[in-house]
Design an enzyme around this catalytic site. Structure first.
Site, PDB file in Angstrom:
ATOM      1  N   LYS A 201       0.856  -1.172   0.000  1.00  0.00           N
ATOM      2  CA  LYS A 201       0.000   0.000   0.000  1.00  0.00           C
ATOM      3  C   LYS A 201       0.895   1.225   0.000  1.00  0.00           C
ATOM      4  O   LYS A 201       1.722   1.408   0.889  1.00  0.00           O
ATOM      5  CB  LYS A 201      -0.902   0.020   1.231  1.00  0.00           C
ATOM      6  CG  LYS A 201      -1.878   1.195   1.192  1.00  0.00           C
ATOM      7  CD  LYS A 201      -2.629   1.372   2.486  1.00  0.00           C
ATOM      8  CE  LYS A 201      -3.367   2.706   2.477  1.00  0.00           C
ATOM      9  NZ  LYS A 201      -2.463   3.872   2.346  1.00  0.00           N
ATOM     10  N   GLY A 258       3.999   3.376  10.841  1.00  0.00           N
ATOM     11  CA  GLY A 258       3.178   4.575  10.782  1.00  0.00           C
ATOM     12  C   GLY A 258       2.683   4.990  12.140  1.00  0.00           C
ATOM     13  O   GLY A 258       3.281   4.635  13.162  1.00  0.00           O
ATOM     14  N   GLY A 263      -2.307   2.216  13.288  1.00  0.00           N
ATOM     15  CA  GLY A 263      -1.669   0.954  13.631  1.00  0.00           C
ATOM     16  C   GLY A 263      -2.519   0.115  14.577  1.00  0.00           C
ATOM     17  O   GLY A 263      -2.669  -1.097  14.398  1.00  0.00           O
ATOM     18  N   GLU A 280       5.546  -0.711  13.771  1.00  0.00           N
ATOM     19  CA  GLU A 280       6.605   0.177  14.223  1.00  0.00           C
ATOM     20  C   GLU A 280       5.922   1.524  14.307  1.00  0.00           C
ATOM     21  O   GLU A 280       5.615   2.139  13.293  1.00  0.00           O
ATOM     22  CB  GLU A 280       7.761   0.114  13.207  1.00  0.00           C
ATOM     23  CG  GLU A 280       9.029   0.716  13.704  1.00  0.00           C
ATOM     24  CD  GLU A 280       9.133   2.140  13.281  1.00  0.00           C
ATOM     25  OE1 GLU A 280       8.639   3.006  14.032  1.00  0.00           O
ATOM     26  OE2 GLU A 280       9.690   2.391  12.208  1.00  0.00           O
ATOM     27  N   CYS A 317      10.755   8.514  13.356  1.00  0.00           N
ATOM     28  CA  CYS A 317      10.146   7.813  14.489  1.00  0.00           C
ATOM     29  C   CYS A 317      11.124   7.719  15.654  1.00  0.00           C
ATOM     30  O   CYS A 317      10.732   7.358  16.754  1.00  0.00           O
ATOM     31  CB  CYS A 317       9.676   6.425  14.071  1.00  0.00           C
ATOM     32  SG  CYS A 317      10.882   5.553  13.092  1.00  0.00           S
ATOM     33  N   GLU A 409       3.248  11.797  21.372  1.00  0.00           N
ATOM     34  CA  GLU A 409       4.249  12.081  20.349  1.00  0.00           C
ATOM     35  C   GLU A 409       3.895  13.360  19.589  1.00  0.00           C
ATOM     36  O   GLU A 409       2.771  13.527  19.131  1.00  0.00           O
ATOM     37  CB  GLU A 409       4.339  10.900  19.372  1.00  0.00           C
ATOM     38  CG  GLU A 409       5.448  11.085  18.343  1.00  0.00           C
ATOM     39  CD  GLU A 409       5.503   9.953  17.313  1.00  0.00           C
ATOM     40  OE1 GLU A 409       4.789   8.950  17.504  1.00  0.00           O
ATOM     41  OE2 GLU A 409       6.255  10.084  16.347  1.00  0.00           O
TER      42      GLU A 409
END
Lengths: 553, 553
Positions: A201, A258, A263, A280, A317, A409
């Site tokens: 994707k 992502g 997720g 992740e 990340c 985050e």
């Protein structure tokens, strides 16, 4: 550039029910480029540097197309599981070679869609990293060490990892158009090297780059004679269809990089079917600056922090989103340096229009919660997706009143500094850390911080996948000893890494035991003499490159 | 026997709010035997041989007790993660020694609760297996090979598996009072050897045996100086509280062996928190008898089938519940032998009152679906939980009309024979197999079945964890090369095994990377010279027992 885009698809097929419009970009399904039906929804990517929409229209695939992808991939999965490692490696290498040939074109495309510098980011750094991953994966296919064969000659049992014999869905993030791309990144390479069909994707932030990569991948797959559904690509789908895809039992596994919200939804869908899924999803990557280190080298650490925080417009990340220290000697000099760097930093644009807004919201949220601004970058003077970098500060007492609130985050060039009154309070802060990919600790060279280090690391280590000393977390080396993952929700499963081969390949393996299977029927890697000279096997407790000892046969 | 039971708990503590009644058996919480409060619900185990209730009352723990278990275990988890491997090994060995000392007593207890023969099953087979697992786990703690250290000297990265630093919930099944017991079996041993506190849930079919094991475990833990919450035990709880426990973020992982319905519910609860959970939930373990083998040795294979099917009253997760063959030479002799054995087989009792009823229902369900009886054991002449062993038969055409219906696990001494018209139809049957722990194939010694074998194995292998040749599946060797698991829902994750060390230990590991960590701060297993002489490490691509080469340091 747009002429180039339109010219690219090598074989546009107008299948029954499908129609190719002017700006209607085709999907790669079962070896053919097929346009979405005219009544599909479409989306456009944007140019972050200007904020303008790019002209190409990419389809939001209906379920019928996702089903088509699955059916094709499932059909080829068994053949791929039996495909020779040499052929898989040849494909990965041919694909890497094609990327080399088209580096400038790819870098230009990615820069246009991401706003990141074509040369400094893509030509110099990310494309070479991507090539290394593809070639390392090819080497892993050739040496077969991902299988970790274990042989017990007494019990006549031979066990190894084998392909799932089902396709793997790979979903890449917004921030790496190459190195984590669903059709070029580490998950893709790991899935192919272990003999799987990949349904990739594209991330909607860089569909054009991904399309071009898919063309090169498809050409390489054709040249090397792989089945037609080995590499397939779609760009987007509804949330509902995405979750249906993730929970489809025809799927063997999922690799996702992502954001946490998407997720978690995909994980729940995959879990319902028992499909192994690897995530992740990041975290705040706490960086502790212990009092001795702060006193010893405040400016040096501040410089390292600024570089790490601002690198790639903070869109990593492993960005250092949380810095933890004490109110002690050196703090003023540290802050001075951070303030000076951020105040004068002219940021590049972020990847999408939403990101600077979300960053502003996150900064405002911390201010509302009691943080104060240490430094803020200048307001953008141009159109486009420009953020204002920010460093905020909060005292540990305020932080400890609601640690979860201060650990959300902030994706982008922004970070929160938590200042503890003393080492005791710093210890308490470390008791309230959520999971992250990484945790860094800066300590005094003279050993003065060592006792505190031991106390903090006991709290920090179980919460992170990678522990660093005197080093910012943003560099993720492509090494067999890398761990890029962590406890949920930083990663999906604490025992697996998304980067570092052959470990990342093992995520896509099923352990299979051969119990008294006749010798001529054993897979080559489990036979007394394996044809893979660099394959390590654990035979009766000893790791060896050699055959099963003759007296054991 | 009941006097013995009452006398056993060495330290009954009447904690505030808790009351010890006459038959009210205490839990092991934080190093103390604590009785449930008087208003708790209680249950009794039964004696399968007579059907009578046993006198001891075991509590159904309220949430407050589960919370107490969790709080205690979470408190000790960090210390356990740092505990020396030698101390962990000493505990496992001391516990094994205590089991040896009390073998007869334990076997008698287990026989009373399970109806299985004390000597033939427990003294001769299951307790020795349990001892081997505990001692193998101790050896794994001593050699540390479960960590699989990977060292990259160029990048200065060192990675290994480490304890989760959180407790592990272990839930054992009804059918192994020792070898899979939550406080003595493989999951328990693996969790302890990797430095974890275990919260064990007794299976309600053998709470007394489990309580006695917990006493021995607790004494061994105390003697070897482990923290007080290293081993804890409860017996039962409400479904709601069980799911709350499984999804509690204080938990590090779950090991579950048992039925699919309970397993799926627990998996969903654990998945919601991202807790790694490992399941071993069985399947029908298809056994294929290829035409050449059927012609060559029908009676020999029938004998092996009967022995495997009837062993342990058929109560094994590797019981051969589905046999697949063709309507060809040898079938009559095969059936004749099976019929004779089953018709005259006097079965022992099953583990619980519900099981013979459920087996009858399953048999009736197959009859309703179009199967016919090949053989049925005699009706039980005694009270107690006696089943009627059964072999049913269905033609492949009927089977293929609804393969899922014919693959429902019949727990106990019962099996379905699917007879295909020819090899073509047998191939089709193999296209419609669900996941199982094992898959066996019997083929002709003269090679006549080899072409068909290849076709079938391509379909079978991806669906099972262990592939056998000319062998029934019930023997699960305790070997480093065993794979006891499989694709969901036979297992939880296809890459992991519940049996076989050190692989089963790795389920409870978190991968952690040390990135530029100062040498004196590295864990012993990652230092240049590790103090573990039998620890294999992969250093710069080479597996070695030696130190990091001097020129790389």
């Amino acid at each position: 550039m747009s002429a180039l885009l339109f010219a690219r698809p090598p074989r546009i097929v107008v299948a029954s029910g499908y129609l190719v419009g002017m700006g209607n970009q085709p999907l790669l399904i079962d070896g053919e480029w097929i346009a979405a039906s005219a009544d599909a929804d479409f989306f456009n990517a944007s140019a972050p540097a200007t904020g303008e929409s790019l002209p190409e229209q990419f389809p939001v695939s209906p379920w019928s197309q996702l089903d088509h992808l699955l059916t094709s991939a499932a059909r080829d999965a068994r053949e791929l599981a039996q495909t020779s490692p040499v052929q898989l490696a040849s494909f990965l290498e041919a694909y890497a070679d094609a990327i080399v040939t088209h580096t400038d074109e790819l870098a230009t495309l990615a820069s246009r869609e991401s706003g990141l510098p074509a040369d400094a980011r893509f030509v110099q750094v990310e494309i070479p990293r991507t090539l290394k991953q593809l070639r390392d994966a090819a080497a892993c296919a050739r040496d077969q060490n991902w299988r970790q064969p274990v042989i017990d000659t007494t019990a006549n049992l031979r066990t190894q990892l084998e392909p799932l014999a089902k396709p793997i869905l790979v979903m890449g993030p917004n921030n790496f158009p190459f190195a984590y791309n669903g059709i070029a990144g580490g998950d893709f390479a790991a899935a192919i090297a272990t003999g799987h069909a990949v349904i990739a994707k594209a991330h909607p932030a860089h569909p054009g780059t991904t399309q071009r990569l898919a063309e090169l991948a498809h050409e390489a797959a054709t040249t090397t004679g792989l089945p037609s559904a080995t590499v397939q690509l779609f760009y987007h789908c509804s949330n509902e269809d995405g979750l249906r895809l993730a929970s489809d039992p025809r799927l063997g596994a999922i690799g996702f990089t992502g954001g946490e919200k998407a997720g978690r939804a995909i994980k729940a869908a995959a879990d319902a079917t028992g499909t192994p899924a690897y995530f992740e999803m990041s975290g705040v990557n706490p960086v502790g600056i212990l009092p001795g280190a702060l006193r010893e080298r405040p400016t040096e650490i501040a410089r390292a922090f600024c570089e790490s925080s601002l690198l790639g417009v903070g869109q990593f990340c492993t960005n250092p989103g949380l810095v933890l220290t004490t109110d002690s000697a050196g703090l003023d000099r540290y802050l001075e340096r951070v303030r000076a760097t951020f105040a004068e930093h002219t940021s590049g644009p972020m990847l999408t229009a939403a990101l600077p807004r979300e960053l502003d919201d996150a900064v405002q949220g911390l201010l509302d919660a009691g943080a104060t601004l240490v430094a803020r970058g200048p307001a953008p003077s141009a159109d486009g997706f420009y953020p204002r970098p920010a460093v905020l500060r909060v005292d540990a007492r305020t932080y400890l009143a609601d640690p979860a609130r201060f650990q959300r985050e902030m994706f982008g060039p922004a970070s929160l500094l938590v200042v503890a009154r003393d080492a005791d309070e710093l210890r308490t802060v470390y008791e309230h850390l959520d999971a992250s990919l990484t945790g860094s600790l800066y300590s005094a060279a003279d050993g003065n911080d060592d006792a505190l280090y031991d106390e903090l690391v006991a709290r920090l280590a179980p919460r992170v996948g990678r522990l660093l000393n005197d080093k910012m977390p943003t560099g993720v080396a492509v090494s067999p000893a890398m761990m890029h993952g962590g406890p949920f929700p930083a990663g999906g499963h604490p025992g697996f890494t998304a980067v570092g081969m052959p470990a990342s390949l093992r995520r896509f393996g099923a352990l299979r035991c051969y119990d008294h299977v006749r010798p001529h029927r054993l897979p080559p890697t489990l036979q007394d003499r394996s044809p893979f000279p660099a394959l390590w096997r654990c035979i009766d407790g000893t790791w060896t490159l050699g055959p099963v000892p003759a007296n054991d046969r």
